[in-house]
Scaffold this motif. Structure first.
Motif, PDB file in Angstrom:
ATOM      1  N   GLU A   7     -21.424  33.433  83.981  1.00  0.00           N
ATOM      2  CA  GLU A   7     -21.891  34.528  84.848  1.00  0.00           C
ATOM      3  C   GLU A   7     -20.766  35.111  85.690  1.00  0.00           C
ATOM      4  OE1 GLU A   7     -24.913  35.666  84.553  1.00  0.00           O
ATOM      5  OE2 GLU A   7     -25.311  34.113  83.057  1.00  0.00           O
ATOM      6  N   VAL A   8     -19.668  34.363  85.822  1.00  0.00           N
ATOM      7  CA  VAL A   8     -18.573  34.819  86.686  1.00  0.00           C
ATOM      8  C   VAL A   8     -17.420  35.374  85.849  1.00  0.00           C
ATOM      9  CG1 VAL A   8     -16.926  34.120  88.473  1.00  0.00           C
ATOM     10  CG2 VAL A   8     -19.246  33.148  88.444  1.00  0.00           C
ATOM     11  N   LEU A   9     -16.966  34.580  84.858  1.00  0.00           N
ATOM     12  CA  LEU A   9     -15.943  35.081  83.926  1.00  0.00           C
ATOM     13  C   LEU A   9     -16.707  35.479  82.643  1.00  0.00           C
ATOM     14  CD1 LEU A   9     -13.050  32.570  84.739  1.00  0.00           C
ATOM     15  CD2 LEU A   9     -13.590  34.754  85.796  1.00  0.00           C
ATOM     16  N   ASP A  10     -16.165  35.207  81.447  1.00  0.00           N
ATOM     17  CA  ASP A  10     -16.886  35.651  80.238  1.00  0.00           C
ATOM     18  C   ASP A  10     -17.649  34.525  79.529  1.00  0.00           C
ATOM     19  OD1 ASP A  10     -16.122  38.329  80.490  1.00  0.00           O
ATOM     20  OD2 ASP A  10     -14.174  37.907  79.568  1.00  0.00           O
ATOM     21  N   VAL A  11     -16.925  33.424  79.259  1.00  0.00           N
ATOM     22  CA  VAL A  11     -17.578  32.299  78.578  1.00  0.00           C
ATOM     23  C   VAL A  11     -17.110  30.995  79.208  1.00  0.00           C
ATOM     24  CG1 VAL A  11     -17.708  33.488  76.349  1.00  0.00           C
ATOM     25  CG2 VAL A  11     -15.772  31.977  76.826  1.00  0.00           C
ATOM     26  N   ARG A  12     -17.820  29.939  78.900  1.00  0.00           N
ATOM     27  CA  ARG A  12     -17.407  28.609  79.365  1.00  0.00           C
ATOM     28  C   ARG A  12     -17.670  27.595  78.267  1.00  0.00           C
ATOM     29  NH1 ARG A  12     -22.394  27.435  83.366  1.00  0.00           N
ATOM     30  NH2 ARG A  12     -23.739  28.906  82.323  1.00  0.00           N
ATOM     31  N   PHE A  13     -16.870  26.530  78.313  1.00  0.00           N
ATOM     32  CA  PHE A  13     -17.012  25.463  77.314  1.00  0.00           C
ATOM     33  C   PHE A  13     -16.414  24.187  77.864  1.00  0.00           C
ATOM     34  CE2 PHE A  13     -13.038  27.759  76.314  1.00  0.00           C
ATOM     35  CZ  PHE A  13     -12.122  26.730  76.268  1.00  0.00           C
ATOM     36  N   VAL A  14     -16.554  23.118  77.077  1.00  0.00           N
ATOM     37  CA  VAL A  14     -16.020  21.807  77.445  1.00  0.00           C
ATOM     38  C   VAL A  14     -15.045  21.383  76.341  1.00  0.00           C
ATOM     39  CG1 VAL A  14     -16.612  19.394  77.922  1.00  0.00           C
ATOM     40  CG2 VAL A  14     -18.223  21.214  78.533  1.00  0.00           C
ATOM     41  N   CYS A  15     -13.893  20.832  76.732  1.00  0.00           N
ATOM     42  CA  CYS A  15     -12.985  20.305  75.704  1.00  0.00           C
ATOM     43  C   CYS A  15     -12.503  18.920  76.114  1.00  0.00           C
ATOM     44  CB  CYS A  15     -11.815  21.256  75.443  1.00  0.00           C
ATOM     45  SG  CYS A  15     -10.822  21.670  76.872  1.00  0.00           S
ATOM     46  N   LEU A  16     -12.035  18.175  75.128  1.00  0.00           N
ATOM     47  CA  LEU A  16     -11.705  16.768  75.360  1.00  0.00           C
ATOM     48  C   LEU A  16     -10.642  16.303  74.373  1.00  0.00           C
ATOM     49  CD1 LEU A  16     -13.078  13.797  76.407  1.00  0.00           C
ATOM     50  CD2 LEU A  16     -13.613  13.780  73.998  1.00  0.00           C
ATOM     51  N   ALA A  17      -9.703  15.493  74.868  1.00  0.00           N
ATOM     52  CA  ALA A  17      -8.760  14.828  73.946  1.00  0.00           C
ATOM     53  C   ALA A  17      -8.387  13.464  74.507  1.00  0.00           C
ATOM     54  CB  ALA A  17      -7.509  15.681  73.752  1.00  0.00           C
ATOM     55  N   HIS A  18      -7.913  12.616  73.611  1.00  0.00           N
ATOM     56  CA  HIS A  18      -7.482  11.266  74.005  1.00  0.00           C
ATOM     57  C   HIS A  18      -6.141  11.391  74.732  1.00  0.00           C
ATOM     58  CE1 HIS A  18      -6.554   7.093  74.030  1.00  0.00           C
ATOM     59  NE2 HIS A  18      -7.633   6.782  73.330  1.00  0.00           N
ATOM     60  N   ASN A  19      -6.097  10.954  75.969  1.00  0.00           N
ATOM     61  CA  ASN A  19      -4.907  11.232  76.783  1.00  0.00           C
ATOM     62  C   ASN A  19      -3.670  10.429  76.393  1.00  0.00           C
ATOM     63  OD1 ASN A  19      -6.901   9.357  78.116  1.00  0.00           O
ATOM     64  ND2 ASN A  19      -5.075   8.847  79.313  1.00  0.00           N
ATOM     65  N   ALA A  66      -7.602  24.467  72.869  1.00  0.00           N
ATOM     66  CA  ALA A  66      -8.840  25.252  72.764  1.00  0.00           C
ATOM     67  C   ALA A  66      -8.572  26.742  72.978  1.00  0.00           C
ATOM     68  CB  ALA A  66      -9.858  24.742  73.789  1.00  0.00           C
ATOM     69  N   LEU A  67      -7.633  27.047  73.873  1.00  0.00           N
ATOM     70  CA  LEU A  67      -7.378  28.457  74.191  1.00  0.00           C
ATOM     71  C   LEU A  67      -6.508  29.151  73.144  1.00  0.00           C
ATOM     72  CD1 LEU A  67      -6.673  28.341  78.064  1.00  0.00           C
ATOM     73  CD2 LEU A  67      -8.753  29.144  76.914  1.00  0.00           C
ATOM     74  N   ALA A  68      -5.662  28.397  72.439  1.00  0.00           N
ATOM     75  CA  ALA A  68      -4.651  29.037  71.574  1.00  0.00           C
ATOM     76  C   ALA A  68      -5.249  30.022  70.561  1.00  0.00           C
ATOM     77  CB  ALA A  68      -3.806  27.974  70.878  1.00  0.00           C
ATOM     78  N   PRO A  69      -6.261  29.613  69.766  1.00  0.00           N
ATOM     79  CA  PRO A  69      -6.792  30.593  68.789  1.00  0.00           C
ATOM     80  C   PRO A  69      -7.535  31.739  69.459  1.00  0.00           C
ATOM     81  CG  PRO A  69      -7.983  28.494  68.647  1.00  0.00           C
ATOM     82  CD  PRO A  69      -6.864  28.274  69.611  1.00  0.00           C
ATOM     83  N   GLY A  79      -8.554  10.218  64.582  1.00  0.00           N
ATOM     84  CA  GLY A  79      -7.625   9.153  64.969  1.00  0.00           C
ATOM     85  C   GLY A  79      -7.086   9.342  66.384  1.00  0.00           C
ATOM     86  N   GLY A  80      -7.841  10.012  67.244  1.00  0.00           N
ATOM     87  CA  GLY A  80      -7.384  10.261  68.620  1.00  0.00           C
ATOM     88  C   GLY A  80      -6.482  11.476  68.719  1.00  0.00           C
ATOM     89  N   MET A  81      -6.311  12.192  67.602  1.00  0.00           N
ATOM     90  CA  MET A  81      -5.401  13.354  67.589  1.00  0.00           C
ATOM     91  C   MET A  81      -6.136  14.690  67.648  1.00  0.00           C
ATOM     92  SD  MET A  81      -2.254  12.387  67.633  1.00  0.00           S
ATOM     93  CE  MET A  81      -1.306  13.797  67.028  1.00  0.00           C
ATOM     94  N   ALA A  82      -7.448  14.698  67.428  1.00  0.00           N
ATOM     95  CA  ALA A  82      -8.189  15.969  67.427  1.00  0.00           C
ATOM     96  C   ALA A  82      -8.616  16.339  68.846  1.00  0.00           C
ATOM     97  CB  ALA A  82      -9.414  15.857  66.527  1.00  0.00           C
ATOM     98  N   THR A  83      -8.817  17.627  69.068  1.00  0.00           N
ATOM     99  CA  THR A  83      -9.409  18.117  70.303  1.00  0.00           C
ATOM    100  C   THR A  83     -10.862  18.473  69.991  1.00  0.00           C
ATOM    101  OG1 THR A  83      -7.295  18.978  71.055  1.00  0.00           O
ATOM    102  CG2 THR A  83      -9.274  19.921  72.075  1.00  0.00           C
ATOM    103  N   SER A  84     -11.787  17.909  70.774  1.00  0.00           N
ATOM    104  CA  SER A  84     -13.206  18.199  70.562  1.00  0.00           C
ATOM    105  C   SER A  84     -13.654  19.252  71.569  1.00  0.00           C
ATOM    106  CB  SER A  84     -14.042  16.927  70.712  1.00  0.00           C
ATOM    107  OG  SER A  84     -13.697  16.008  69.700  1.00  0.00           O
ATOM    108  N   ILE A  85     -14.495  20.168  71.094  1.00  0.00           N
ATOM    109  CA  ILE A  85     -14.954  21.279  71.931  1.00  0.00           C
ATOM    110  C   ILE A  85     -16.460  21.406  71.788  1.00  0.00           C
ATOM    111  CG2 ILE A  85     -14.670  23.729  72.487  1.00  0.00           C
ATOM    112  CD1 ILE A  85     -12.142  23.790  70.955  1.00  0.00           C
TER     113      ILE A  85
END
Ligand code: NAP
Length: 354
Positions: free
Chosen positions: A316-328, A157-160, A303-309
């Motif tokens: 309010e403390v840093l700049d933005v926030r989000f949620v990310c998820l992947a199949h471990n 999620a952070l790379a781009p 197929g369990g290979m994508a990262t969902s965001i």
């Protein structure tokens, strides 16, 4: 195409089974060896593996005899799902004996001359391999690792965003699935009706150092870490598969929320360009709904290979926030390693192993 002979080390475990599943009908690799501990060696794979995946065990592996770990296996490439201590003992021996080693284990991830690779994020870090071989006197073999299953979705999620805006600081809280502890893993009486605010001594350290290595700059001499300050809180939650991470980020250049969405949506990294067999299209799935991503609904994306965001909003403390998820056990483990091997194959770096 001639397939490369592949062995799976730790083939009976949670990650080993995912390797078996992903490699069973793979266009580049053919499973010729399944290896595990002395407890399993000599048994058929069907007898030795307590198969925990919903899909049936592939027919071609059922009657294969499980081998003990040794550097005399009938394969050219090994995919390692060994526990860390055994990975430390064996992986370098395999590379020294001329095998290509694709490892999930933590043993060599932070070695200066070992690529810690997500093909979408840092494919150029494969430029460490000639140095690795020269340092260690290996003429053919090598070790390539993939990251910890919790570092992985956050780094994707952070790379781009890091490439466009520069990430300065991160606060991240993980909610990690039970299968991340292997099988049988966490005792049921610890897990049910509960959240464990401790995963392992090293887990939060990995969340700090691994993204910095992967988002860092690599030359043949080594990797200069990205210098992102990361504060991680790792928790084990009663979910079967899928690690979810909530992330707050501070940037050097301040993007709007639209800028961030555009960076995620426009990202079309190398494995997707090359259309590698296991590469998800797209790499990042951006969810619009307020209540996504969720482990049960989103872990199998691509197929369990994508990262969902999702849930991108101001912080309010840093700049933005989000949620990310992947199949471990897929993208965070076996699938990540298979994609590393596919990238090297597509780049002609596995010719000697055919
Ligand atoms: P697991 O379910 O406990 O499986 C461990 C495997 O290693 C089994 O095949 C086991 O064989 C074998 N093994 C154990 N001791 C051994 C020994 N002394 N010699 C040879 N083989 C031995 O663990 P896992 O979850 O699959 O994890 C495997 C590796 O992947 C670990 O390094 C882990 O940190 C890493 N990883 C796991 C995940 C995840 O989500 N689970 C994610 C990323 C990375 P037997 O069946 O014969 O005992």
């Amino acid at each position: 195409m001639d397939k490369i002979k592949a062995g799976v080390l730790g083939a009976t475990g949670a990650v080993g089974q995912r390797f078996v599943q992903l490699l069973a009908d793979h266009p580049y690799f053919e499973i010729t060896v399944l290896a595990a501990s002395d407890r399993s060696a000599g048994k058929t794979y069907r007898e030795a593996a307590n198969w925990i995946l919903p899909q049936p065990m592939p027919a071609q592996v059922m009657e294969m005899e499980v081998q003990p770990i040794s550097t005399h296996l009938d394969c050219a490439v090994v995919f390692s799902a060994l526990p860390t201590a055994q990975a430390r003992e064996w992986e370098a021996q395999f590379a020294a004996a001329g095998y290509a080693v694709f490892s999930n284990a933590g043993a060599h991830r932070m070695d200066e001359d070992v690529p810690l690779l997500i093909p979408e994020v840092n494919p150029d870090h494969l430029n460490l391999l000639p140095t690795q071989q020269a340092n260690r006197g290996w003429d053919k073999g090598f070790i390539v690792t993939n990251p910890n299953c919790t570092s992985m979705p956050m780094t994707m999620a952070l790379a781009p965003l890091h490439a466009r805006f520069g990430v300065e600081a991160v606060i991240a809280t993980s909610m990690q699935a039970l299968s991340g502890a292997g099988y049988p893993g966490v005792p049921s009486l610890d897990a049910i009706d509960n959240i464990l605010p401790f995963v392992a001594e090293s887990e939060e350290v990995k969340m700090n150092i691994e993204p910095n290595k992967m988002l860092g700059t690599s030359t043949a001499a080594g990797v200069t870490p990205a210098g992102i300050r990361i504060s991680a809180h790792c928790n084990r939650v009663p979910v079967s598969d899928g690690h979810l991470v909530t992330v707050s980020v501070k940037f050097r250049q301040k993007p709007s929320l639209e800028d961030i969405l555009a960076a995620w949506r426009e990202w079309h990294p190398l494995p997707q360009q090359l259309n590698l067999p296991t590469a998800p299209q797209p790499a990042l799935v951006v969810r619009e709904e307020q209540n996504r991503p969720q482990p049960r609904l989103d872990r199998d994306a691509g197929g369990g290979m994508a990262t969902s965001i999702g849930r991108l909003r101001p912080c309010e403390v840093l700049d933005v926030r989000f949620v990310c998820l992947a199949h471990n056990t897929i993208r965070g483990a076996a699938g990540g390693s298979v994609l590393n091997a596919e990238l090297m194959m597509a780049q002609g770096m596995l010719e000697q192993f055919k």
